[in-house]
Design an enzyme around this catalytic site. Structure first.
Site, PDB file in Angstrom:
ATOM      1  N   ASN A  22      40.793  37.406  38.838  1.00  0.00           N
ATOM      2  CA  ASN A  22      42.144  36.727  39.359  1.00  0.00           C
ATOM      3  C   ASN A  22      43.260  37.100  38.395  1.00  0.00           C
ATOM      4  O   ASN A  22      43.446  36.681  37.249  1.00  0.00           O
ATOM      5  CB  ASN A  22      41.979  35.127  39.079  1.00  0.00           C
ATOM      6  N   GLU A  23      43.984  38.341  38.956  1.00  0.00           N
ATOM      7  CA  GLU A  23      44.964  38.950  38.131  1.00  0.00           C
ATOM      8  C   GLU A  23      46.259  37.964  38.104  1.00  0.00           C
ATOM      9  O   GLU A  23      46.576  36.946  38.603  1.00  0.00           O
ATOM     10  CB  GLU A  23      45.176  40.345  38.445  1.00  0.00           C
ATOM     11  N   PRO A  24      47.336  38.579  37.044  1.00  0.00           N
ATOM     12  CA  PRO A  24      48.556  37.748  37.075  1.00  0.00           C
ATOM     13  C   PRO A  24      49.292  37.588  38.579  1.00  0.00           C
ATOM     14  O   PRO A  24      48.936  38.725  39.247  1.00  0.00           O
ATOM     15  CB  PRO A  24      49.407  38.583  36.390  1.00  0.00           C
TER      16      PRO A  24
ATOM     17  N   THR B 135      43.723  46.444  33.393  1.00  0.00           N
ATOM     18  CA  THR B 135      42.581  46.174  33.848  1.00  0.00           C
ATOM     19  C   THR B 135      41.361  47.385  34.281  1.00  0.00           C
ATOM     20  O   THR B 135      40.230  47.534  33.757  1.00  0.00           O
ATOM     21  CB  THR B 135      42.217  45.085  34.969  1.00  0.00           C
TER      22      THR B 135
END
Ligand code: GLP
Length: 248
Positions: free
Chosen positions: A149-151, A168
């Site tokens: 769950n990235e920014p 990442t």
């Protein structure tokens, strides 16, 4: 108030986390129930898995009543590829314990694009049908991601296909022999999926994680650092070594 426990080193911390996982498993066993665990990949949980294998081999801890759901997988990804999270989980844990293969769930990196959304909904449904995750373990990426769950991830997000952040992919480059070979996408449980777990343990070791740990624990709650959402939950514990805690 967020629970934060700091241990002198990751070996000690990993043993404590493994002992808590074993407690959940044994507690459920005692009442004839299944333990439903959310598992993570990456360097961070490796010693926890080593310790669980030791508990299985030396202290008779059985995983027959354990059902696992992994957080994430690269997309696309063949399960037998060296970098797949399937390979990781079997090498570090599943091949060395008595878990039933049918009880292992890992997001499927081989799905056709058209099938991903339905598959993801079904992943959520399978977890729900079992009564939810008893315990979710997490690492943290330097972008502040949990799972993948990235920014920009929403607090109520579910399992879905996501685009990986540049940082990442740079961090994963070594495993893939160059950043260009790192998939640009992944399937991940959502922040909302993780939040439904009855207990969440986020682990971080080393100085490299100190800045993002500071943001996650002390920073403003924001989708820019998805791990800050954990501040909103009262069943989360951060388990750190002294290096990861050194900026707090
Ligand atoms: C990976 C995983 C995450 C993990 C994070 C940190 O990309 N998808 O679940 O927590 O990055 O990895 P590591 O533990 O190797 O530092």
């Amino acid at each position: 108030k967020l629970a934060v426990t700091v241990y002198p080193d990751q070996q000690t911390a990993s043993k404590k986390v493994a002992a808590r996982i074993a407690d959940v498993i044994r507690g459920k066993q005692a009442s004839g129930e299944k333990a439903v665990l959310g598992l993570a990949t990456g360097v961070t949980p490796i010693r926890v898995y080593n310790e669980l294998v030791r508990l299985h081999k030396e202290e008779g801890l059985s995983f027959k009543n354990v059902i696992t759901f992994n957080l994430d997988e690269y997309y696309p990804m063949k399960p037998d590829a060296a970098q797949s999270y399937v390979t990781f989980m079997y090498e570090n844990l599943f091949s060395h314990i008595d878990i039933e293969k049918a009880n292992v769930h890992i997001p499927d990196g081989t799905l056709a694009a058209d099938d991903v959304a339905e598959w993801c909904l079904n992943y959520e449904k399978q977890i729900e049908a079992l009564g939810g995750l008893d315990l979710q373990i997490l690492g943290i990426g330097r972008t502040g991601h949990i799972g993948f769950n990235e920014p920009g991830s929403a607090p109520n997000s579910g399992t879905r296909l996501v685009t990986l952040d540049d940082l990442t992919r740079a961090d994963a480059a070594r495993d893939f022999g160059g950043k260009a070979n790192v998939p640009t996408k992944a399937i991940t449980m959502g922040v909302g999926t993780i939040f439904k777990a009855r207990e969440i343990i986020l682990m971080a070791w080393s100085k490299k994680k100190a800045p993002i740990i500071k943001k996650a624990i002390e920073g403003e709650i924001s989708g820019e650092v998805p791990a800050t959402y954990l501040q909103l939950s009262d069943n989360v514990e951060f388990v750190l070594d002294e290096d990861a805690a050194s900026d707090l």
